[in-house]
Design a protein around this motif. Sequence first.
Motif, PDB file in Angstrom:
ATOM      1  N   GLY A  83       0.285  13.788 -13.502  1.00 15.49           N
ATOM      2  CA  GLY A  83       1.487  13.227 -14.109  1.00 15.49           C
ATOM      3  C   GLY A  83       2.495  12.785 -13.082  1.00 15.49           C
ATOM      4  N   MET A  84       3.469  11.984 -13.517  1.00 17.10           N
ATOM      5  CA  MET A  84       4.453  11.429 -12.600  1.00 17.10           C
ATOM      6  C   MET A  84       5.777  12.194 -12.580  1.00 17.10           C
ATOM      7  SD  MET A  84       2.787   8.942 -11.307  1.00 17.10           S
ATOM      8  CE  MET A  84       1.212   8.211 -11.745  1.00 17.10           C
ATOM      9  N   SER A  85       5.942  13.168 -13.462  1.00 18.14           N
ATOM     10  CA  SER A  85       7.186  13.929 -13.459  1.00 18.14           C
ATOM     11  C   SER A  85       7.305  14.725 -12.167  1.00 18.14           C
ATOM     12  CB  SER A  85       7.250  14.875 -14.649  1.00 18.14           C
ATOM     13  OG  SER A  85       6.326  15.942 -14.491  1.00 18.14           O
ATOM     14  N   PHE A  86       8.537  15.027 -11.790  1.00 21.20           N
ATOM     15  CA  PHE A  86       8.731  15.738 -10.530  1.00 21.20           C
ATOM     16  C   PHE A  86       8.138  17.137 -10.573  1.00 21.20           C
ATOM     17  CE2 PHE A  86      11.138  18.087  -7.281  1.00 21.20           C
ATOM     18  CZ  PHE A  86      10.787  17.309  -6.177  1.00 21.20           C
ATOM     19  N   THR A  87       8.017  17.699 -11.735  1.00 20.93           N
ATOM     20  CA  THR A  87       7.412  19.028 -11.867  1.00 20.93           C
ATOM     21  C   THR A  87       5.988  19.038 -11.335  1.00 20.93           C
ATOM     22  OG1 THR A  87       8.746  19.457 -13.840  1.00 20.93           O
ATOM     23  CG2 THR A  87       6.811  20.855 -13.493  1.00 20.93           C
ATOM     24  N   VAL A 110      -0.831   9.660  -5.957  1.00 22.94           N
ATOM     25  CA  VAL A 110      -0.725  11.120  -5.873  1.00 22.94           C
ATOM     26  C   VAL A 110      -0.398  11.702  -7.246  1.00 22.94           C
ATOM     27  CG1 VAL A 110       0.581  13.038  -4.889  1.00 22.94           C
ATOM     28  CG2 VAL A 110      -0.077  11.120  -3.434  1.00 22.94           C
ATOM     29  N   GLY A 111       0.499  11.050  -7.973  1.00 18.35           N
ATOM     30  CA  GLY A 111       0.852  11.521  -9.308  1.00 18.35           C
ATOM     31  C   GLY A 111      -0.352  11.558 -10.236  1.00 18.35           C
ATOM     32  N   LEU A 159      -2.084  18.792  -1.273  1.00 19.86           N
ATOM     33  CA  LEU A 159      -1.576  17.455  -1.000  1.00 19.86           C
ATOM     34  C   LEU A 159      -2.323  16.828   0.175  1.00 19.86           C
ATOM     35  CD1 LEU A 159       0.546  15.504  -2.080  1.00 19.86           C
ATOM     36  CD2 LEU A 159       2.168  16.460  -0.440  1.00 19.86           C
ATOM     37  N   GLY A 160      -2.578  17.632   1.206  1.00 16.46           N
ATOM     38  CA  GLY A 160      -3.337  17.136   2.349  1.00 16.46           C
ATOM     39  C   GLY A 160      -4.730  16.692   1.959  1.00 16.46           C
ATOM     40  N   ARG A 180       0.830  -1.207   0.000  1.00 24.18           N
ATOM     41  CA  ARG A 180       0.000   0.000   0.000  1.00 24.18           C
ATOM     42  C   ARG A 180       0.867   1.260   0.000  1.00 24.18           C
ATOM     43  NH1 ARG A 180      -4.265   1.580   4.859  1.00 24.18           N
ATOM     44  NH2 ARG A 180      -4.914   3.620   4.016  1.00 24.18           N
ATOM     45  N   ALA A 181       1.958   1.218   0.746  1.00 23.86           N
ATOM     46  CA  ALA A 181       2.855   2.377   0.821  1.00 23.86           C
ATOM     47  C   ALA A 181       3.447   2.697  -0.551  1.00 23.86           C
ATOM     48  CB  ALA A 181       3.968   2.106   1.827  1.00 23.86           C
ATOM     49  N   TRP A 182       3.872   1.662  -1.276  1.00 25.16           N
ATOM     50  CA  TRP A 182       4.487   1.887  -2.580  1.00 25.16           C
ATOM     51  C   TRP A 182       3.487   2.392  -3.609  1.00 25.16           C
ATOM     52  CZ3 TRP A 182       9.361   2.584  -2.941  1.00 25.16           C
ATOM     53  CH2 TRP A 182      10.264   1.877  -2.135  1.00 25.16           C
ATOM     54  N   ARG A 183       2.220   2.156  -3.375  1.00 20.83           N
ATOM     55  CA  ARG A 183       1.192   2.611  -4.329  1.00 20.83           C
ATOM     56  C   ARG A 183       0.899   4.107  -4.176  1.00 20.83           C
ATOM     57  NH1 ARG A 183      -1.320   4.013  -7.854  1.00 20.83           N
ATOM     58  NH2 ARG A 183      -3.182   3.175  -8.873  1.00 20.83           N
ATOM     59  N   ILE A 184       1.207   4.693  -3.020  1.00 20.55           N
ATOM     60  CA  ILE A 184       0.833   6.081  -2.743  1.00 20.55           C
ATOM     61  C   ILE A 184       1.460   7.086  -3.711  1.00 20.55           C
ATOM     62  CG2 ILE A 184       0.997   7.950  -1.037  1.00 20.55           C
ATOM     63  CD1 ILE A 184       0.537   5.834   1.134  1.00 20.55           C
TER      64      ILE A 184
END
Length: 271
Positions: free
Chosen positions: A115-119, A109-110, A129-130, A101-105
């Motif tokens: 998107g998954m880019s750091f931007t 969120v992305g 985010l909250g 579950r932790a790895w899915r977070i």
Amino acid sequence: MTEKTPLEAKPRVAPLTLAEAHARWRPLTLGRQYPADLDAAQVAAIDWLIRCGEERLGQAKIGSDFETGDPAAESYLNNIAEFPHLFVLGCVMDRQIPTSRAWRIPTTVGEALGGMSFTHFSSCDAQHLGEIFASGRLHRFPGKMAAYFYGAIRLITERYEGDAGRIWAPGSSSAGVIRRLLEFDGIGLKIANMAVNILARDFRVLLTEYSSIDIAPDSRVAEFFKHHRMLRTKKREEIIYLARELYPWYPGMLDIGAWEWQNPASRSRRS
């Protein structure tokens, strides 16, 4: 004076592939003396443990199974060249919830951010985010872990210029990577050690040495050492120091066999 990031600092020692590192320490392991209090059966069990680890290091497969159950999430998490922040953020989230579950977070969120880019991550404010954590019930402790998640994004932005891969930049030692991971709120020694073990073992990240990567003394690993009567105490820390004594070049390599030894496939490979 601003502290240099790993990429800016000139490495003093050349990084080694695991194959190169193993070629250097392998001759030292031959004919080594085991602790005098181990009997023949225990020595055989340790030899099997080392053999399992060395076989794993020799596999061609690169990558790890994060057990998210989501092929897209697995693909992103395994792409540490383009999305190293997802790996670090997953480590931050691995706290009092199932690891899968932790790895899915991070990818959840992305997706919410577009998107998954750091931007996409760095442009998100703490309040938004909250809200993502709260509405999606992403973690057992949504408020606290959203703050940790946001803090990790800020640290990657400010110290590593948005590139989390600088945490394990060429020229890094295993000790150095662990120390840098410990800067993140939510990552303790156990998770930092686990992360570096995954990076070295599964992703073949080049390090100057591997001696600071310890075995993970969790219940499943501990069962191996208990079953073979190798522990003198009930303290989990004893497993860490026993692994360092048995295989000081890369103690964490021993948790591969210790973790898998109860699997039928692993049992069939024992001598």
